[in-house]
Design a protein around this motif. Structure first.
Motif, PDB file in Angstrom:
ATOM      1  N   GLN A 159      -5.649  -4.000  -5.376  1.00  0.00           N
ATOM      2  CA  GLN A 159      -5.059  -4.432  -6.777  1.00  0.00           C
ATOM      3  C   GLN A 159      -5.586  -3.830  -7.776  1.00  0.00           C
ATOM      4  O   GLN A 159      -5.077  -3.310  -8.451  1.00  0.00           O
ATOM      5  CB  GLN A 159      -5.202  -5.877  -6.454  1.00  0.00           C
ATOM      6  N   GLN A 160      -7.127  -3.597  -7.739  1.00  0.00           N
ATOM      7  CA  GLN A 160      -7.634  -2.883  -8.964  1.00  0.00           C
ATOM      8  C   GLN A 160      -7.140  -1.688  -8.919  1.00  0.00           C
ATOM      9  O   GLN A 160      -7.088  -0.949 -10.068  1.00  0.00           O
ATOM     10  CB  GLN A 160      -9.246  -2.903  -8.646  1.00  0.00           C
ATOM     11  N   TYR A 161      -7.049  -0.760  -7.787  1.00  0.00           N
ATOM     12  CA  TYR A 161      -6.499   0.580  -7.894  1.00  0.00           C
ATOM     13  C   TYR A 161      -5.235   0.639  -8.274  1.00  0.00           C
ATOM     14  O   TYR A 161      -4.764   1.499  -9.276  1.00  0.00           O
ATOM     15  CB  TYR A 161      -6.517   1.110  -6.379  1.00  0.00           C
ATOM     16  N   GLN A 162      -4.371  -0.305  -8.112  1.00  0.00           N
ATOM     17  CA  GLN A 162      -2.804  -0.074  -8.657  1.00  0.00           C
ATOM     18  C   GLN A 162      -2.836  -0.449 -10.081  1.00  0.00           C
ATOM     19  O   GLN A 162      -1.928  -0.081 -10.868  1.00  0.00           O
ATOM     20  CB  GLN A 162      -1.970  -1.155  -7.842  1.00  0.00           C
ATOM     21  N   GLN A 163      -3.643  -1.536 -10.662  1.00  0.00           N
ATOM     22  CA  GLN A 163      -3.944  -1.694 -11.942  1.00  0.00           C
ATOM     23  C   GLN A 163      -4.223  -0.546 -12.858  1.00  0.00           C
ATOM     24  O   GLN A 163      -3.930  -0.321 -14.010  1.00  0.00           O
ATOM     25  CB  GLN A 163      -4.680  -2.848 -12.385  1.00  0.00           C
ATOM     26  N   GLN A 164      -4.943   0.360 -12.040  1.00  0.00           N
ATOM     27  CA  GLN A 164      -5.414   1.797 -13.029  1.00  0.00           C
ATOM     28  C   GLN A 164      -4.656   2.663 -12.823  1.00  0.00           C
ATOM     29  O   GLN A 164      -4.664   3.718 -13.720  1.00  0.00           O
ATOM     30  CB  GLN A 164      -6.850   2.061 -12.143  1.00  0.00           C
ATOM     31  N   LEU A 165      -3.550   2.796 -12.139  1.00  0.00           N
ATOM     32  CA  LEU A 165      -2.590   3.674 -12.130  1.00  0.00           C
ATOM     33  C   LEU A 165      -1.464   3.652 -13.561  1.00  0.00           C
ATOM     34  O   LEU A 165      -1.384   2.832 -13.893  1.00  0.00           O
ATOM     35  CB  LEU A 165      -1.358   3.699 -11.068  1.00  0.00           C
ATOM     36  N   LYS A 203     -10.121  -8.140   4.734  1.00  0.00           N
ATOM     37  CA  LYS A 203      -8.838  -8.138   4.223  1.00  0.00           C
ATOM     38  C   LYS A 203      -8.681  -8.429   2.802  1.00  0.00           C
ATOM     39  O   LYS A 203      -8.175  -7.700   2.200  1.00  0.00           O
ATOM     40  CB  LYS A 203      -7.895  -8.978   5.114  1.00  0.00           C
ATOM     41  N   ARG A 204      -9.201  -9.511   2.644  1.00  0.00           N
ATOM     42  CA  ARG A 204      -9.375  -9.898   1.106  1.00  0.00           C
ATOM     43  C   ARG A 204     -10.138  -9.080   0.153  1.00  0.00           C
ATOM     44  O   ARG A 204      -9.612  -8.866  -0.737  1.00  0.00           O
ATOM     45  CB  ARG A 204     -10.109 -11.336   1.072  1.00  0.00           C
ATOM     46  N   MET A 205     -11.192  -8.422   0.726  1.00  0.00           N
ATOM     47  CA  MET A 205     -11.948  -7.268  -0.248  1.00  0.00           C
ATOM     48  C   MET A 205     -11.064  -6.138  -0.470  1.00  0.00           C
ATOM     49  O   MET A 205     -11.053  -5.612  -1.562  1.00  0.00           O
ATOM     50  CB  MET A 205     -13.040  -6.842   0.565  1.00  0.00           C
ATOM     51  N   LEU A 206     -10.475  -5.828   0.809  1.00  0.00           N
ATOM     52  CA  LEU A 206      -9.472  -4.442   0.827  1.00  0.00           C
ATOM     53  C   LEU A 206      -8.495  -4.950  -0.371  1.00  0.00           C
ATOM     54  O   LEU A 206      -8.153  -4.113  -1.144  1.00  0.00           O
ATOM     55  CB  LEU A 206      -8.848  -4.103   2.020  1.00  0.00           C
ATOM     56  N   ALA A 207      -7.830  -6.205  -0.346  1.00  0.00           N
ATOM     57  CA  ALA A 207      -6.707  -6.404  -1.138  1.00  0.00           C
ATOM     58  C   ALA A 207      -7.142  -6.435  -2.477  1.00  0.00           C
ATOM     59  O   ALA A 207      -6.307  -5.957  -3.455  1.00  0.00           O
ATOM     60  CB  ALA A 207      -6.074  -7.904  -0.808  1.00  0.00           C
ATOM     61  N   ARG A 208      -8.128  -7.025  -2.706  1.00  0.00           N
ATOM     62  CA  ARG A 208      -8.760  -6.773  -4.196  1.00  0.00           C
ATOM     63  C   ARG A 208      -9.095  -5.293  -4.763  1.00  0.00           C
ATOM     64  O   ARG A 208      -8.678  -4.826  -5.754  1.00  0.00           O
ATOM     65  CB  ARG A 208     -10.280  -7.530  -4.344  1.00  0.00           C
ATOM     66  N   ARG A 252     -11.412   5.700   1.788  1.00  0.00           N
ATOM     67  CA  ARG A 252     -12.508   5.590   1.079  1.00  0.00           C
ATOM     68  C   ARG A 252     -12.624   4.009   0.588  1.00  0.00           C
ATOM     69  O   ARG A 252     -13.868   3.603   0.758  1.00  0.00           O
ATOM     70  CB  ARG A 252     -12.266   6.248  -0.118  1.00  0.00           C
ATOM     71  N   MET A 253     -11.668   3.121   0.588  1.00  0.00           N
ATOM     72  CA  MET A 253     -11.838   1.743   0.381  1.00  0.00           C
ATOM     73  C   MET A 253     -12.424   1.086   1.357  1.00  0.00           C
ATOM     74  O   MET A 253     -13.248   0.195   1.341  1.00  0.00           O
ATOM     75  CB  MET A 253     -10.490   1.136   0.084  1.00  0.00           C
ATOM     76  N   ILE A 254     -11.935   1.642   2.836  1.00  0.00           N
ATOM     77  CA  ILE A 254     -12.449   1.106   3.890  1.00  0.00           C
ATOM     78  C   ILE A 254     -13.931   1.371   4.301  1.00  0.00           C
ATOM     79  O   ILE A 254     -14.667   0.448   4.633  1.00  0.00           O
ATOM     80  CB  ILE A 254     -11.793   1.314   5.113  1.00  0.00           C
ATOM     81  N   GLU A 255     -14.205   2.426   3.901  1.00  0.00           N
ATOM     82  CA  GLU A 255     -15.668   3.005   3.904  1.00  0.00           C
ATOM     83  C   GLU A 255     -16.601   2.109   2.987  1.00  0.00           C
ATOM     84  O   GLU A 255     -17.859   1.715   2.956  1.00  0.00           O
ATOM     85  CB  GLU A 255     -15.889   4.367   3.579  1.00  0.00           C
ATOM     86  N   GLN A 256     -15.973   1.595   2.019  1.00  0.00           N
ATOM     87  CA  GLN A 256     -16.867   0.675   1.073  1.00  0.00           C
ATOM     88  C   GLN A 256     -17.280  -0.717   1.341  1.00  0.00           C
ATOM     89  O   GLN A 256     -18.033  -1.339   0.677  1.00  0.00           O
ATOM     90  CB  GLN A 256     -16.136   0.940  -0.324  1.00  0.00           C
ATOM     91  N   VAL A 300       0.778  -1.175   0.096  1.00  0.00           N
ATOM     92  CA  VAL A 300       0.037   0.019   0.048  1.00  0.00           C
ATOM     93  C   VAL A 300       0.958   1.205  -0.116  1.00  0.00           C
ATOM     94  O   VAL A 300       0.328   2.296   0.173  1.00  0.00           O
ATOM     95  CB  VAL A 300      -0.898  -0.072   1.147  1.00  0.00           C
ATOM     96  N   GLY A 301       2.281   1.096  -0.256  1.00  0.00           N
ATOM     97  CA  GLY A 301       3.208   2.151  -0.247  1.00  0.00           C
ATOM     98  C   GLY A 301       2.702   3.383  -0.964  1.00  0.00           C
ATOM     99  O   GLY A 301       2.875   4.527  -0.789  1.00  0.00           O
ATOM    100  N   GLY A 302       2.166   3.188  -2.259  1.00  0.00           N
ATOM    101  CA  GLY A 302       2.100   4.363  -3.059  1.00  0.00           C
ATOM    102  C   GLY A 302       0.409   4.855  -3.227  1.00  0.00           C
ATOM    103  O   GLY A 302       0.125   5.507  -3.826  1.00  0.00           O
ATOM    104  N   ILE A 303      -0.190   4.192  -2.059  1.00  0.00           N
ATOM    105  CA  ILE A 303      -1.664   4.539  -1.947  1.00  0.00           C
ATOM    106  C   ILE A 303      -1.917   5.754  -0.881  1.00  0.00           C
ATOM    107  O   ILE A 303      -1.287   5.310   0.278  1.00  0.00           O
ATOM    108  CB  ILE A 303      -2.683   3.420  -1.577  1.00  0.00           C
ATOM    109  N   SER A 304      -2.445   6.734  -1.001  1.00  0.00           N
ATOM    110  CA  SER A 304      -2.445   7.620   0.173  1.00  0.00           C
ATOM    111  C   SER A 304      -3.558   7.210   1.102  1.00  0.00           C
ATOM    112  O   SER A 304      -4.440   6.035   0.729  1.00  0.00           O
ATOM    113  CB  SER A 304      -3.364   9.136  -0.308  1.00  0.00           C
ATOM    114  N   MET A 305      -3.502   7.824   2.398  1.00  0.00           N
ATOM    115  CA  MET A 305      -4.474   7.285   3.631  1.00  0.00           C
ATOM    116  C   MET A 305      -6.028   7.678   3.103  1.00  0.00           C
ATOM    117  O   MET A 305      -6.722   6.937   3.571  1.00  0.00           O
ATOM    118  CB  MET A 305      -4.266   8.297   4.988  1.00  0.00           C
TER     119      MET A 305
END
Length: 179
Positions: free
Chosen positions: A173-179, A165-170, A120-124, A110-115
């Motif tokens: 992963q999707q967020y990083q693929q969009q970068l 945890k698994r849902m957040l990991a997905r 927002r991911m956790i809220e979802q 999660v190094g390249g992802i802002s808090m």
């Protein structure tokens, strides 16, 4: 900035400006904590208001043990109030959603992802997943403590956390693929 100890002294002396300062200093962080548990902004505002009512009602009982302990106490009041609000609404749904294909087993980087994005991911997350995840990760409660707090089985807490945890990991992963 004034120390917590000095601020508490002024509050104990009945200084209303000190109460306003306490609110100003911690309200933003407290709202963020409330939003971790309650995705509805209006409910989170109610939680914030009720929390500060409790803080000001019980501040005389608070024992200051060093800088940072006042903030920690206020945030604990907020998280407890948020959990109480969830209980009263009787809306936590401890669901067992089916696992999706391609769920990563290892923890994502999660190094390249802002808090803000992570928040927002956790809220979802579904409500039950989100509550257990927050209690386990941010409040550092055990699954036994979470189960007692929420009136669920210990295995349900562990299961909700694993699925969160698994849902957040997905999502990561999707967020990083969009970068």
């Amino acid at each position: 900035m004034e120390t917590e100890e000095r601020l508490l002294t002024r509050i104990h002396q009945g200084d209303r400006k000190a109460q306003q300062e306490l609110y100003r200093r911690f309200a933003g962080t407290a709202m963020a904590v409330a939003m971790r548990y309650v995705a509805d902004t209006e409910v989170a505002r109610d939680v914030l208001q009720e929390s500060f009512v409790k803080v000001f009602s019980h501040v005389k009982d608070f024992e200051h043990r060093g800088e940072g302990t006042l903030k920690a106490w206020v945030m604990r009041v907020v998280s407890n109030e948020a959990i109480n609000a969830m209980r009263q609404r009787r809306r936590h749904l401890f669901t067992e959603l089916p696992e999706e294909e391609g769920t990563p087993d290892e923890e994502p980087d999660v190094g390249g992802i802002s808090m803000e994005v992570l928040q927002r991911m956790i809220e979802q997350l579904p409500e039950g997943y989100r509550i257990v995840f927050n209690l386990y990760v941010f409040e550092q409660k055990s699954h036994k403590e979470i189960a007692a707090l929420l009136g669920i089985k210990e295995n349900s807490s562990a299961s909700q956390f694993l699925r969160a945890k698994r849902m957040l990991a997905r999502q990561i992963q999707q967020y990083q693929q969009q970068l």
